[in-house]
Each structure stands twice: as structure tokens, then as C-alpha cells.
Enzyme design. Structure first.
Site, mmCIF file in Angstrom:
data_model
loop_
_atom_site.group_PDB
_atom_site.id
_atom_site.type_symbol
_atom_site.label_atom_id
_atom_site.label_comp_id
_atom_site.label_asym_id
_atom_site.label_seq_id
_atom_site.Cartn_x
_atom_site.Cartn_y
_atom_site.Cartn_z
ATOM 1 C CE LYS A 1 3.341 -5.781 3.704
ATOM 2 N NZ LYS A 1 2.772 -4.685 4.552
ATOM 3 C CG ASP B 1 -0.366 -0.048 2.517
ATOM 4 O OD1 ASP B 1 0.873 -0.155 2.592
ATOM 5 O OD2 ASP B 1 -1.102 0.031 3.520
ATOM 6 C CB SER B 2 4.564 1.736 -0.182
ATOM 7 O OG SER B 2 4.784 0.605 -1.005
ATOM 8 C CG ASP C 1 0.424 -4.074 2.100
ATOM 9 O OD1 ASP C 1 0.490 -4.926 3.001
ATOM 10 O OD2 ASP C 1 1.263 -3.157 1.947
ATOM 11 C CD GLU D 1 7.981 -0.190 7.445
ATOM 12 O OE1 GLU D 1 7.046 -0.917 7.080
ATOM 13 O OE2 GLU D 1 8.172 0.970 7.019
HETATM 14 O O1 KIV Z 1 3.513 -1.056 1.597
HETATM 15 C C1 KIV Z 1 4.661 -1.499 1.499
HETATM 16 O O2 KIV Z 1 5.356 -1.318 0.492
HETATM 17 C C2 KIV Z 1 5.168 -2.259 2.635
HETATM 18 C C3 KIV Z 1 6.619 -2.561 2.637
HETATM 19 C C4 KIV Z 1 7.374 -1.333 2.876
HETATM 20 C C5 KIV Z 1 6.959 -3.641 3.587
HETATM 21 O O3 KIV Z 1 4.442 -2.591 3.513
#
Ligand code: KIV
Length: 275
Positions: free
Chosen positions: A120, A51-52, A90, A189
Site C-alpha cells: 500500500k 505503518d501505523s 505499507d 481515510e
Molecule cells: O498504517 C495504517 O494502519 C493505515 C491504515 C490506517 C489505513 O494506513
């Protein structure tokens, strides 16, 4: 939205069990689009549609505005281009925290509509019942503990975890609870090295670090940070390329050509002799 068509998968397609059992360092990277996924896939074990993407693609300040529909659309694009790596998507903020039932309904939708192999979700011991409910119902889960960007407001900012005894104890409890609930691996993290090392030494599933030192069983980075596309990347993110000036120079050259009527040239024009 179109449903995912699984098509024919390559012979060397990895599975979540390969990730769970591997003895070699796990290479994980985020990808959000089909083109980038195609380039990333042969080199990594695990692609995370994180979700980044809220910051990397949509220009949000945090991951909080990211929706389930965004994650499904980008997850499906990545799955269509990956034939080797495991693709995990995510669960965005607000899509799984209310109850294990809410989480299962939304996780099944993510898997059905994107074709991903796993989801995730962020959270430690407090999410153990949810992780158990998902895994018992056939949804492979990647855990995520330590600095959890979806809890940035609650945590009072992006703060390194594991700096005091309470935090260390909580991180150990979280890692154990998430693993016991059935997660096939755990992202750690933003924690200090000694905590990541101690957790990794005893964890029954692999740990994947981001800003958590080389002591983890694998590493994940945000692709934009690695490629030099993030204006202010975090200190832990090594830049393996500087694509921002390359893109800027290419666009600048195109703009100059158009303004000088150098583009399109005869070879780009239909009906010309050498087209
Ligand atoms: O959203 C994401 O990219 C993440 C990673 C930084 C682990 O959760």
C-alpha cells in the site's frame, strides 16, 4: 534477514483479485505481529501491516520514522501466520516518493523478503505513474487517498478531507487516477461521508474506509484501537474490547504473587512431585 519461505498455503487463501471483484463488504484490519495475525486471519479478508505500527508498537508520534526494514520484519511475521487473508504491507515514508524506479525496487524487496501479496502507498493523482509502474511490473498496489498520515506535516495536521469544493474535486480526481493506474482497491481515510459515498458509487475498484463512513465498500481499523489498547483512539474507531485494564490487572496480579512468593507455585517448578 531470513528470506520468506512460502510453505503450504491453505485452500481458502484469498487473492488480490478476490478483493478487487468482491461484491460483499471487505473486512480489513491491521496486524503487526505473528500472534495477532493468527487471531485476525480467519475473520478478515485483508490484513494490512500498516505503518501505523510506528505509533502502535514503537511509540513514535507519527508514521514518519518507520523504516523499510521494520515493515519487512513485521510483514514477514504476519505472512507466516496468515493462511486465509490477503496480506498487504505499507510502503513507509521515503521509500517510494522519489521515482517510480525507487518505488519498484523497494516494493519488490518488501514482497520478496516478507512474502506479502501487495503493498500500500499513500497518494492520489501525483502517485499514478508510480502505481502504474508497480502494477505493470507485477506488484499489486492498494491505494490510499484522503487523509494521508505520511503527509501530516504538509497537510498541517490530521484534518478531515472533502470539506470544500476544491478538496472534493481533488479526492475524485485522486480516486480515479489511482484506480486507472491499476490499484486493486483504495483506502479512503478521514473524509466526510458524502464524498466517500460519491467516490464509492463510481469507483471501478473497491473503496475501504477508515473514518470515511459506512458508504465505502469495506472498512479498515487499526487493531490497537479496536482492542482498547490506544490511550486516545480517534472518534471513528469503535472499541470492541477493553484489553488495557485486562493486561494491567494480569501484570499487577503477577507482580503481587512474585513479591508474596506465591509464584512460582509447585506446579510451575521442575523436579517437584506434580510437575
Ligand atoms: O498504517 C495504517 O494502519 C493505515 C491504515 C490506517 C489505513 O494506513
Amino acid at each position: 534477514m531470513a528470506k520468506f519461505d512460502p510453505g503450504i498455503k491453505a485452500m481458502n487463501q484469498l487473492t488480490v483479485n478476490d478483493i478487487r471483484k468482491t461484491a460483499t463488504p471487505i473486512v480489513c484490519l491491521t496486524a503487526y505481529t505473528a500472534q495477532i495475525a493468527r487471531l485476525v486471519d480467519p475473520h478478515v479478508d485483508l490484513i494490512l501491516v500498516g505503518d501505523s505500527l510506528g505509533m502502535a508498537l514503537y511509540g513514535f508520534d507519527t508514521t514518519l520514522p518507520v523504516t523499510l526494514d521494520m515493515m519487512i520484519a513485521h510483514g514477514a511475521a504476519v505472512v507466516r501466520s496468515a493462511s486465509h487473508a490477503v496480506v498487504a504491507v505499507d510502503m513507509p515514508y521515503g521509500s517510494y516518493e522519489s521515482s517510480p524506479e525507487q518505488a519498484l525496487q523497494n516494493a519488490q524487496r518488501v514482497m520478496r523478503e516478507s512474502g506479502c501479496a501487495a503493498v500500500k502507498l499513500e497518494g492520489g493523482a501525483e502517485m499514478a505513474a508510480t502505481i502504474r509502474h508497480l502494477t505493470q511490473n507485477g506488484v499489486p498496489v492498494m491505494g490510499h487517498i484522503g487523509l494521508m498520515p505520511q503527509s501530516v506535516e504538509k497537510m498541517g495536521g490530521y484534518k478531515i478531507q472533502g470539506k470544500d469544493a476544491d478538496s472534493v474535486t481533488r479526492l475524485h480526481t485522486d480516486a480515479q487516477a489511482v484506480a486507472e493506474a491499476g490499484a486493486f482497491c483504495i483506502v479512503i481515510e478521514g473524509t466526510i461521508e458524502s464524498v466517500a459515498r460519491d467516490i464509492s458509487a463510481v469507483s471501478t475498484v473497491p473503496t475501504i474506509g477508515i473514518g470515511a463512513s459506512a458508504a465505502c465498500d469495506g472498512q479498515v481499523l487499526v487493531i490497537n484501537d479496536l482492542l482498547g489498547l490506544t490511550p486516545k483512539p480517534p472518534r471513528f474507531a469503535k472499541r470492541y474490547a477493553e484489553l488495557a485494564p485486562v493486561i494491567s490487572d494480569a501484570v499487577s496480579a503477577y507482580a503481587k504473587d512474585v513479591r508474596a512468593r506465591r509464584f512460582p507455585a509447585p506446579e510451575h517448578v521442575f523436579g517437584k512431585k506434580n510437575a
